[in-house]
Motif scaffolding. Structure first.
Motif, PDB file in Angstrom:
ATOM      1  N   VAL B  28       0.809  -1.219   0.000  1.00  0.00           N
ATOM      2  CA  VAL B  28       0.000   0.000   0.000  1.00  0.00           C
ATOM      3  C   VAL B  28       0.843   1.270   0.000  1.00  0.00           C
ATOM      4  O   VAL B  28       0.428   2.281  -0.553  1.00  0.00           O
ATOM      5  N   ILE B  31       1.619   2.009  -3.515  1.00  0.00           N
ATOM      6  CA  ILE B  31       0.428   2.512  -4.210  1.00  0.00           C
ATOM      7  C   ILE B  31       0.259   3.993  -3.912  1.00  0.00           C
ATOM      8  O   ILE B  31      -0.049   4.793  -4.794  1.00  0.00           O
ATOM      9  N   LEU B  32       0.503   4.366  -2.646  1.00  0.00           N
ATOM     10  CA  LEU B  32       0.410   5.778  -2.262  1.00  0.00           C
ATOM     11  C   LEU B  32       1.411   6.610  -3.058  1.00  0.00           C
ATOM     12  O   LEU B  32       1.097   7.709  -3.534  1.00  0.00           O
ATOM     13  N   VAL B  78      -3.357  11.697   5.644  1.00  0.00           N
ATOM     14  CA  VAL B  78      -4.529  10.867   5.951  1.00  0.00           C
ATOM     15  C   VAL B  78      -4.266   9.421   5.535  1.00  0.00           C
ATOM     16  O   VAL B  78      -4.563   8.476   6.271  1.00  0.00           O
ATOM     17  N   GLY B  79      -3.643   9.261   4.355  1.00  0.00           N
ATOM     18  CA  GLY B  79      -3.390   7.919   3.847  1.00  0.00           C
ATOM     19  C   GLY B  79      -2.459   7.136   4.754  1.00  0.00           C
ATOM     20  O   GLY B  79      -2.726   5.980   5.083  1.00  0.00           O
ATOM     21  N   ALA B  81      -1.978   7.592   7.918  1.00  0.00           N
ATOM     22  CA  ALA B  81      -2.701   7.267   9.152  1.00  0.00           C
ATOM     23  C   ALA B  81      -3.561   6.027   8.952  1.00  0.00           C
ATOM     24  O   ALA B  81      -3.586   5.118   9.794  1.00  0.00           O
ATOM     25  N   ILE B  82      -4.246   5.974   7.807  1.00  0.00           N
ATOM     26  CA  ILE B  82      -5.125   4.830   7.549  1.00  0.00           C
ATOM     27  C   ILE B  82      -4.303   3.559   7.357  1.00  0.00           C
ATOM     28  O   ILE B  82      -4.657   2.480   7.850  1.00  0.00           O
ATOM     29  N   ILE B  83      -3.165   3.692   6.649  1.00  0.00           N
ATOM     30  CA  ILE B  83      -2.306   2.522   6.430  1.00  0.00           C
ATOM     31  C   ILE B  83      -1.788   1.992   7.769  1.00  0.00           C
ATOM     32  O   ILE B  83      -1.762   0.786   8.027  1.00  0.00           O
ATOM     33  N   MET B  85      -3.224   2.286  10.637  1.00  0.00           N
ATOM     34  CA  MET B  85      -4.346   1.637  11.329  1.00  0.00           C
ATOM     35  C   MET B  85      -4.536   0.214  10.815  1.00  0.00           C
ATOM     36  O   MET B  85      -4.760  -0.720  11.584  1.00  0.00           O
ATOM     37  N   GLY B  86      -4.439   0.057   9.481  1.00  0.00           N
ATOM     38  CA  GLY B  86      -4.554  -1.278   8.915  1.00  0.00           C
ATOM     39  C   GLY B  86      -3.406  -2.168   9.378  1.00  0.00           C
ATOM     40  O   GLY B  86      -3.590  -3.347   9.678  1.00  0.00           O
ATOM     41  N   HIS B  89      -3.728  -4.046  12.607  1.00  0.00           N
ATOM     42  CA  HIS B  89      -4.577  -5.236  12.615  1.00  0.00           C
ATOM     43  C   HIS B  89      -3.920  -6.417  11.921  1.00  0.00           C
ATOM     44  O   HIS B  89      -4.016  -7.550  12.384  1.00  0.00           O
ATOM     45  N   LEU B  95      -1.553  -5.656   0.324  1.00  0.00           N
ATOM     46  CA  LEU B  95      -2.978  -5.527   0.016  1.00  0.00           C
ATOM     47  C   LEU B  95      -3.686  -6.871   0.005  1.00  0.00           C
ATOM     48  O   LEU B  95      -4.872  -6.979   0.307  1.00  0.00           O
TER      49      LEU B  95
END
Lengths: 497, 103
Positions: B28, B31-32, B78-79, B81-83, B85-86, B89, B95
């Motif tokens: 990811v 990809i960013l 933002v991206g 931060a989301i990455i 977070m993923g 987990h 991906l």
């Protein structure tokens, strides 16, 4: 004065953030969910009141922000849908930090409001990104693995579509040497569209197609509908879709009206116009959305594929390229937003009660909670297009306007597409009714405690289900309440007849 | 001849390269990076059209670029931060590991 509603929303968001920090330092615990909902809802209502004082004017071509009648109506609609989304409360413990969550919700609404009221390409892009960046975060706010995955997919698809949009806008700027839609229209009127304009248009439509979840660009939709907290999913499915449609109408009807003026909805117009291309997108969306929805075992995913199918119906009207068809599409997208938001609210209630959102979980809903079952009936039959609900009026106006606009020149026009839409609409009845059958005919699997207390909803959740249901019934009986203002707003704002 | 066609070729190449990265990479973060390349391709276009187009007293092209750079930065923040977070987990940025949602 022009930005009063947006200013109210941003101020409320800042107050909410301040309150969240104050409460957390005082008590050591995050602000309570209920307090955050009350503050956010008050902010949205105040913004609605502020909207009444915003002077309505037509585009002078000079300012970035345009509060024309179209923008005014749709700001009100977005605030209404936003209020319903705010009222739909998250499940217990789903949102660890309600203060930040609802502040982001208000920022997203601000972006959506700004997006409805501009004809300037740069401002449009900035406003759209403000909304999108907030929405990516909202989708991932619940810190479960599913929400994280949904948010990541939404972000990746959204980022690529934003890049397409910006790249397209750069070509439009290069073509028109102006950053307004009126400038683009002037440049197009001056001569045949160059390769620059066509490339720009295609890229912009790809970018907006993502926002609307049109068929080849819809892959994010099912995951977001399923993985996101219900509150943020409601904002994505309803408000963001309505705004995407307004932007598409502005782009095609204001900027690119000239390209397709010569009845290019006929197949012969393939080279000149965008209509045939949009018609293909519409057909793919309708077929793919409806067929894939048949196979879903999660009601949220089912609603997502129904969203793809409904985008197809909307694009049918847009490819007819006429004022009445555009008006019908704008009416339909509001009706669609209300129905999906309501269906999602009922689904969220059932999910909390039974632990999952498969159609089987709806079994016996009529015994557990009769009014929820009746509300679900209203939402799903409206989506399926059964009279006397608003969805029927919406589909009827949509299909007949598309037919009338596209056959103006005596050509068969879009008859094939409208026929396909009608057939697909009949197919959609199957999956909507299969959910309703569970809710009304089947008994709750564990039998026993059906008479016992069903799921009791918080007052806010009750409103989020009851208000859209009432709106759908009222709009179904008196569609002119909304159809006429939209039609006259299109004439006044975009000069369409 | 103005260098405009050359610049447009360069930006189109950059955009295609970014899109290719987005479509083929499974990581990811990469990809960013691809998305950022696509944004910057658009920026080259804006400056090229502004420089070699008719005079533009409003400086629309450079304005677009300034805003696009700011938005790309916000998007990256933002991206990431989301990455992150993923990553908490799944412990990975691949991906293919993200497959808990399907119909």
């Amino acid at each position: 004065m022009q930005l009063l509603p947006e200013a109210v929303l941003v101020l409320t968001a800042l107050v909410l953030l301040g309150a969240a920090v104050a409460v957390e330092t005082q008590s050591g615990k995050p602000i309570s969910k209920h307090a955050a909902i009350v503050i956010a809802a008050c902010g949205v209502v105040l913004a609605g009141l502020a909207l009444c004082y915003v002077p309505v004017d037509v585009d002078s071509g000079k300012s970035l922000i345009v509060i024309d009648p179209l923008a005014h109506i749709f700001k009100a609609v977005v605030l209404g849908l936003g209020l319903l989304a705010v009222l739909l409360p998250p499940a217990r413990g789903e949102i660890p930090q309600p203060g930040e969550f609802y502040a982001l919700m208000l920022f997203a609404l601000t972006g959506l409001l700004l997006t409805t009221g501009t004809n300037h390409l740069l401002f449009l892009f900035v406003a759209l990104e403000l909304a999108s960046l907030s929405l990516y975060l909202l989708v991932g706010f619940s810190r479960t693995a599913r929400a994280a995955e949904a948010s990541l997919k939404y972000f990746l698809f959204g980022g690529v579509s934003a890049a397409f949009l910006l790249f397209g806008l750069s070509f439009l700027y290069g073509f028109a040497h102006s950053a307004t839609l009126a400038g683009v229209a002037d440049a197009l009127g001056a001569g045949p569209p160059s390769a620059l304009a066509v490339t720009g248009l295609v890229m912009v439509v790809v970018g907006l197609g993502f926002k609307l979840a049109a068929a080849p660009f819809h892959y994010w939709a099912p995951d977001v509908y399923q993985g996101a907290p219900a509150t943020s999913a409601a904002l994505v499915v309803a408000a963001s879709k309505v705004v995407g449609m307004v932007v598409l109408v502005r782009f095609l009807m204001l900027g690119f009206h000239a390209v397709s003026a010569a009845g290019s909805a006929a197949w012969g117009g393939m080279v000149a116009g965008w209509s045939p291309w949009l018609a293909v997108l519409a057909a793919v969306s309708m077929v793919l959305g409806n067929v894939l929805a048949l196979a879903q075992t999660s009601v949220r995913r089912l609603l997502a594929y129904s969203a793809v199918a409904n985008t197809g119906y909307l694009l049918v009207a847009m490819s007819a390229n006429g004022a009445s068809a555009a008006g019908a599409a704008l009416f339909y997208v509001i009706v669609y937003g209300l129905a999906t938001l309501g269906a999602l609210a009922v689904t969220a209630a059932v999910e909390r009660d039974r632990g999952n959102d498969s159609p089987v979980a709806f079994a016996g809903l009529i015994h557990r909670s009769p009014w929820q079952a009746v509300a679900l009936l209203v939402f799903l039959t409206s989506l399926a297009g059964i009279p006397p609900l608003a969805g029927f009026v919406g589909k009827f106006v949509l299909f007949s306007a598309a037919m009338a606009e596209s056959t103006k020149g005596g050509t068969p026009g879009l008859t094939w597409l409208v026929a396909l839409a009608a057939i697909m609409s009949a197919i959609s009845l199957y999956y909507y009714l299969s959910v309703l059958k569970q809710a009304f005919v089947r008994d709750t699997p564990d039998g026993g405690n059906t008479a016992a207390a069903g799921p009791t909803l918080s007052p806010a959740h009750f409103l989020a289900v009851a208000l859209p249901a009432m709106a759908l019934v009222v709009l179904g009986l008196f569609p002119a309440l909304l159809l006429d203002p939209i039609a006259s707003a299109l004439v006044a704002s975009l000069g369409l007849r | 001849m103005t260098p405009l066609p050359l610049l447009l070729t360069l930006s189109s190449l950059l955009f295609t390269l970014g899109l290719f990265a987005v479509l083929t990479r499974r990581n990811v973060i990469l990809i960013l990076v691809g998305i950022e390349l696509m944004f910057n391709a658009a920026n080259i276009n804006f400056i090229a059209f502004w420089r070699y187009g008719p005079p533009d007293p409003d400086l629309i092209g450079p304005m677009f670029v300034l805003f696009a750079i700011a938005i790309a930065a916000a998007e990256a923040a933002v991206g990431l931060a989301i990455i992150l977070m993923g990553f908490r987990h799944t412990r990975s940025t691949d991906l293919n590991r993200l497959d808990s949602l399907h119909g």
